[in-house]
Design a protein around this motif. Sequence first.
Motif, mmCIF file in Angstrom:
data_model
loop_
_atom_site.group_PDB
_atom_site.id
_atom_site.type_symbol
_atom_site.label_atom_id
_atom_site.label_comp_id
_atom_site.label_asym_id
_atom_site.label_seq_id
_atom_site.Cartn_x
_atom_site.Cartn_y
_atom_site.Cartn_z
ATOM 1 N N VAL A 308 0.872 -1.178 0.000
ATOM 2 C CA VAL A 308 0.000 0.000 0.000
ATOM 3 C C VAL A 308 0.912 1.232 0.000
ATOM 4 N N GLY A 309 0.724 2.114 -0.964
ATOM 5 C CA GLY A 309 1.613 3.274 -1.099
ATOM 6 C C GLY A 309 1.023 4.552 -0.541
ATOM 7 N N GLN A 310 -0.303 4.546 -0.393
ATOM 8 C CA GLN A 310 -0.954 5.765 0.106
ATOM 9 C C GLN A 310 -2.221 5.399 0.872
ATOM 10 N N LEU A 311 -2.446 6.100 1.986
ATOM 11 C CA LEU A 311 -3.681 5.911 2.766
ATOM 12 C C LEU A 311 -4.350 7.261 2.928
ATOM 13 N N LYS A 312 -5.662 7.303 2.684
ATOM 14 C CA LYS A 312 -6.403 8.557 2.866
ATOM 15 C C LYS A 312 -7.460 8.322 3.942
ATOM 16 N N TRP A 313 -7.460 9.178 4.958
ATOM 17 C CA TRP A 313 -8.446 9.079 6.050
ATOM 18 C C TRP A 313 -9.034 10.478 6.242
ATOM 19 N N GLY A 314 -10.258 10.657 5.821
ATOM 20 C CA GLY A 314 -10.838 11.997 5.834
ATOM 21 C C GLY A 314 -9.998 12.898 4.956
ATOM 22 N N LYS A 316 -6.900 13.651 5.656
ATOM 23 C CA LYS A 316 -5.464 13.365 5.868
ATOM 24 C C LYS A 316 -4.989 12.296 4.888
ATOM 25 N N VAL A 317 -3.864 12.567 4.284
ATOM 26 C CA VAL A 317 -3.295 11.600 3.341
ATOM 27 C C VAL A 317 -1.863 11.300 3.763
ATOM 28 N N ILE A 318 -1.516 10.009 3.840
ATOM 29 C CA ILE A 318 -0.102 9.692 4.110
ATOM 30 C C ILE A 318 0.477 8.862 2.973
ATOM 31 N N GLU A 319 1.725 9.153 2.709
ATOM 32 C CA GLU A 319 2.488 8.427 1.695
ATOM 33 C C GLU A 319 3.312 7.411 2.480
ATOM 34 N N ILE A 320 3.301 6.145 2.074
ATOM 35 C CA ILE A 320 4.050 5.136 2.831
ATOM 36 C C ILE A 320 5.264 4.698 2.033
ATOM 37 N N ASN A 321 6.402 4.731 2.684
ATOM 38 C CA ASN A 321 7.672 4.345 2.038
ATOM 39 C C ASN A 321 7.840 5.039 0.682
#
Length: 355
Positions: A308-314, A316-321
Amino acid sequence: MEIKITHTTTPKAKPTDEDNLSFGKYYTDHMFLMNYDEGQGWHDPRIVPYGPIPLDPAAMCLHYGQEVFEGLKAYRRADGKIQLFRPDKNMARLNVSNDRLCIPKIDEAFAVEAVKKLVEVDKDWVPHKDGTSLYIRPFIFAVDAHVGVHPAHHLIFCIILSPVGAYYPEGLAPVKIYVEQNYVRAVRGGMGFTKTAGNYAASLKAQDEAEKQGYTQVLWLDGVERKYIEEVGTMNVFFAFENEIVTPALQGSILSGITRMSSIEMLRDMGYTVNERKLGIEEVFEAAAKGTLKEVFGTGTAAVISPVGQLKWGDKVIEINNGEIGEISQKLYDNLTGIQWGKIPDKFNWTVAID
Ligand code: COI
């Protein structure tokens, strides 16, 4: 019970472009069928040419969703031999689903034999290219012609086969996942731990909305507090933090994935600390902010290991590795698929030869 085999007299052309099999597009020449009738039990196991199954319009599966299914794969090894991956675990889980949906239990060892026979009959359909396999879909559905709500007395057990490539168009490239906040998939006491059609029907709306926003799948939160991570659309999910790898504990609403189970065993064997526990979405986003969230990946029969390269929660977006596949996901993918495709020795004894 002996499995009667009737071969097709009109074999289909097999897909020639194994680079573009995608998932669930082609079906082989034969299928397995077996009936259940109250008083008689499971009977008449047979392999017949693939084709439509006549159903009464009042068949209970069409109205109340009394259906369960499984998903496993046959792999062609480099030496040409064909093997299955932990088929006994799928059939054990099928009986867990059966129990919850008031479906009579199957003989697990016999069901594995049925899979082996069917794959053997259609063995030329097992694709050759790296990353391809033959997806096996066993399923059971209620066929009583009765529009009243009660457990069925008549059912069909069917197995079909489909040559497949990667489930996601992304392949092993990291997918973007959206944390679902409006809909829930399951609650404890419901059917979330089973593999039944209704769980997937419940996911469609969220999946559709996520896709419209450019996300591959949704990450489900618990149905009560909407805080704790459960699973992703078609896979279980793992989070690699600095000092531990965490996957949500099975508490009755999460599917007990065979790839999840195998990944936990394999990661521990590789020396990682893996904890099955409650994991809040907030903890994940806090770790990402602190820089201690290293990798996220999904596990599933169809999805295999999916970073998983990206998670969006509301909002907020995070980029993983940095949106790239991480070291743990890559090693796990290599070791797991190495065993599945017979490229490395199967020290866990997970594979079952067909011939
Ligand atoms: C599998 O991974 O086998 C599944 O059942 C997922 C499926 C719904 C595509």
